[in-house]
Scaffold this motif. Structure first.
Motif, short mmCIF file in Angstrom:
data_model
loop_
_atom_site.label_atom_id
_atom_site.label_comp_id
_atom_site.label_asym_id
_atom_site.label_seq_id
_atom_site.Cartn_x
_atom_site.Cartn_y
_atom_site.Cartn_z
N LEU A 150 -4.43 7.93 0.88
CA LEU A 150 -5.11 8.49 2.04
C LEU A 150 -5.29 6.87 3.49
N SER A 151 -4.79 5.86 3.07
CA SER A 151 -5.26 4.91 3.48
C SER A 151 -3.69 5.31 4.40
N SER A 188 -12.10 7.37 5.81
CA SER A 188 -12.24 5.13 5.53
C SER A 188 -13.58 5.14 4.06
N ALA A 201 -5.99 6.50 -3.44
CA ALA A 201 -6.49 5.49 -2.41
C ALA A 201 -5.55 5.43 -1.26
N SER A 235 0.65 4.00 -3.41
CA SER A 235 0.77 5.65 -2.99
C SER A 235 1.08 6.46 -3.97
N ARG A 243 -11.69 16.30 -0.09
CA ARG A 243 -10.50 15.36 0.72
C ARG A 243 -10.93 15.94 2.23
N THR A 298 0.87 -1.38 0.02
CA THR A 298 0.03 -0.13 0.22
C THR A 298 0.99 1.55 0.22
N ILE A 330 -11.71 6.49 1.04
CA ILE A 330 -10.81 5.70 0.30
C ILE A 330 -11.55 4.80 -0.98
N GLN A 331 -12.55 4.71 0.19
CA GLN A 331 -13.46 3.24 -0.65
C GLN A 331 -13.94 3.53 -1.92
#
Length: 327
Positions: free
Chosen positions: A304-305, A285, A301, A72, A102, A68, A288-289
């Motif tokens: 963001l995670s 959250s 995403a 990113s 965001r 992840t 992100i989805q």
């Protein structure tokens, strides 16, 4: 005259006695070396028994986390094979601050966390003390009923609360109508939607935190309350001077759990409001989805995670530091 010969009694074996009985050419074992060898053996077996768990954690937690972080920094999409990407550096992180949607998701997340902590923790502490101290019959049944709200699947709870919040026929709206007042738009009003979701979260998580705080109350010695009563302290004074200080570690743990669970909230947002109305309930959250599966921007995403993970780690570190200082 008969002379008696005195024989010396048994003596404790000393270094010279041990050396005399030891076969020639052998050395005395060293105690430090024996302990070091024993520790090495214990560490070996401990690592051997823990290796399956560490392997599972590494495969299903550490490796996806590293992937992840790598994603990113790319422009990867979920509709392309993994590895079919281009590195874009910090562009995904820079776009977080430039994107108004965001930024609103970040502020909504902060508001959601603050409201959840303010409402949940004091209410859970109050309910835990009311169920623990009076020694009432049926207190255990009430605890089980409260905890049931936590173990019931979220989708089932959402169906119930969706009908409670329903305009027109919902019980909440019907109560306002019966009083001759206009029924609020619980989930359709941008000013009330986030608060309505917070109320749902408080109702669902309250029982879990009550159980934790009740367990913390059982660790407080009864002698302290008896001494406080002898000194003339009332219920409020006992609560402020005895219960709260000794319950502080559990309270801090509950605060940390509330913050972490609130930051990671997804199911109620997705099932009740889908981030609306007008992005009023859009949190990190859920964003992100949407970024990954609706906007087809897995790199954004992932950024963001990673940002969400850093927020959780920062909050946890702050709570740990405060806990250590209080000790």
């Amino acid at each position: 005259m008969v002379s008696a010969t005195l024989h010396p009694g048994p003596q404790a074996p000393g270094p010279q006695g041990d050396q005399a009985r030891r076969p020639p050419g052998t050395r005395a074992p060293r105690r430090g070396r024996t302990l070091t060898h024993r520790r090495k053996v214990e560490h070996f077996w401990s690592g051997l028994f823990l290796s399956p768990t560490l392997l599972i954690i590494g495969v299903f937690t550490v490796v996806p986390l590293l992937i992840t972080v790598v994603i990113s920094f790319t422009d990867w999409s979920v509709f392309r094979p993994l590895g079919d990407w281009e590195y874009v550096g910090l562009r995904n992180y820079e776009s977080l601050l430039a994107n108004t949607t965001r930024m609103q998701a970040i502020w909504n997340t902060i508001a959601y966390v603050v409201l959840s902590v303010v409402f949940t923790v004091p209410l859970a502490a109050l309910v835990a003390m009311l169920l623990y101290f009076p020694k009432l019959r049926g207190a255990g049944v009430v605890r089980v009923a409260l905890f049931a709200t936590y173990v019931i699947p979220t989708i089932a709870v959402v169906i119930v609360w969706g009908n409670l919040y329903a305009p027109g026929y919902g019980p909440f709206s019907a109560a306002f109508t019966a009083l001759g007042l206009p029924a609020p738009g619980w989930l359709s009003d941008p000013k009330l939607a986030l608060v309505s979701v917070v109320v749902f979260n408080v109702w669902q998580m309250l029982g879990y935190y009550v159980i934790l705080l009740t367990a913390g109350l059982t660790q407080i010695p009864e002698e302290l309350y008896e001494a406080a009563k002898i000194d003339g302290a009332g219920i409020l004074r006992q609560t402020w001077s005895v219960t709260i200080p000794l319950l502080r570690p559990t309270l801090l743990f509950v605060v940390l759990m509330t913050i972490v669970n609130s930051i990671q909230v997804f199911d109620p947002i997705y099932l009740l409001t889908r981030g609306g109305p007008a992005n009023a309930t859009n949190v990190l959250s859920y964003e992100i989805q949407r970024a990954a599966f609706e906007y087809n921007k897995a790199g954004d995403a992932a950024a963001l995670s990673v940002s969400l993970l850093m927020i959780v780690v920062l909050v946890g570190a702050v709570v740990v530091i405060v806990t250590r200082r209080k000790k």
